[in-house]
Write an enzyme that holds these catalytic residues in place. Sequence first.
Site, short mmCIF file in Angstrom:
data_model
loop_
_atom_site.label_atom_id
_atom_site.label_comp_id
_atom_site.label_asym_id
_atom_site.label_seq_id
_atom_site.Cartn_x
_atom_site.Cartn_y
_atom_site.Cartn_z
CB SER A 1 24.27 -62.26 43.33
OG SER A 1 24.02 -60.87 43.47
CG ASP B 1 26.63 -66.21 41.31
OD1 ASP B 1 27.10 -67.36 41.32
OD2 ASP B 1 27.29 -65.19 41.58
CG HIS B 2 27.25 -68.07 45.21
ND1 HIS B 2 27.90 -69.14 45.79
CD2 HIS B 2 28.18 -67.46 44.43
CE1 HIS B 2 29.15 -69.16 45.40
NE2 HIS B 2 29.35 -68.16 44.56
N GLY C 1 35.08 -66.78 41.60
CA GLY C 1 36.14 -65.96 42.18
C GLY C 1 37.28 -65.70 41.22
CB ALA C 2 37.62 -66.26 37.74
CB SER C 3 37.74 -60.57 39.85
OG SER C 3 38.28 -60.77 41.13
CB SER D 1 35.39 -58.23 41.45
OG SER D 1 34.80 -58.90 42.55
#
Length: 309
Positions: free
Chosen positions: A50, A82-83, A212-214, A257
Amino acid sequence: MPLVTSKEMFEKAYAGGYAIGAFNVNNMETIQGIVMAAQEENAPLILQVSSGARKYANPLYLKKLVEAAVEDTGLPICLHLDHGDTFELCKDCIEKGFTSVMIDASHHAFSENIKITRRVVEYAHDHGVVVEAELGRLAGIEDAVNVSDADAAYTDPDQVQEFVAKTGVDSLAIAIGTSHGAFKFKGEPRLRFDILEEVGKRLPNFPIVLHGASSVPQHLVEIINQYGGNMPGARGVPEDMLRKAATMAVCKINIDSDLRMAVTGTIRKYFSDNPSHFDPRQYLGPARLAVKEIVKHKIVNVLGCNNKA
């Protein structure tokens, strides 16, 4: 074996009904824990960096660590940005040897998102690098990403064909109800599988990405709370939902996360049990093993990519 792109990984994942884990990396111990798990489970990997990780660790250092992992294991590993939020950032990572980049222009209007993404795609493809883009906006906070619930928006399936056709992008991150950060749902967790199914119909055999799959394992929450933390009780994405998404069009699931929780919970517990210790190896070693165990669990029980390397 050199670093690879995600192209062949995604083709196999789509056909096989599984997903590749894209794990965020920030330091040597995290990389080692992830790679140890993948080696034991014979799984392909995407290791992603990131903007925050670039600032913390220097992309050159991270790239060399990832290259060492390839040399040590022979696993197919893709190094991904990432991003990335600008053309210049994506270009810099491409020039530094990344094999995949994400341009996230989802905060712009649809037409501007297409324009920015297309520019990155043209440059990346000229250098043999693949590109991920985002359509729709996930809520939550993670590193440089900060989107309020009010600004979040589901992906519109009516836009996906035009977006992919006009940009030439290689994979697409969509918003179906996940969110960045550790704690997401105050009420009952719900993902819009109807949107995912419709996107899959509009883009057959095209790799979809889930950010966002934590899922926030409860035992890690308990460790952090027990040893001085104050984590709220909201839940992450249930793992059965993620596994379902992996059997559909989703070929890449981002995991960050959970790893941070594993490291933080383990270190807090270690110092509570051993307050006089000061050697970093004594607490980073167990943290590395905690990352390994989390990644092994994800590979086998969520992603389904074990024995797919």
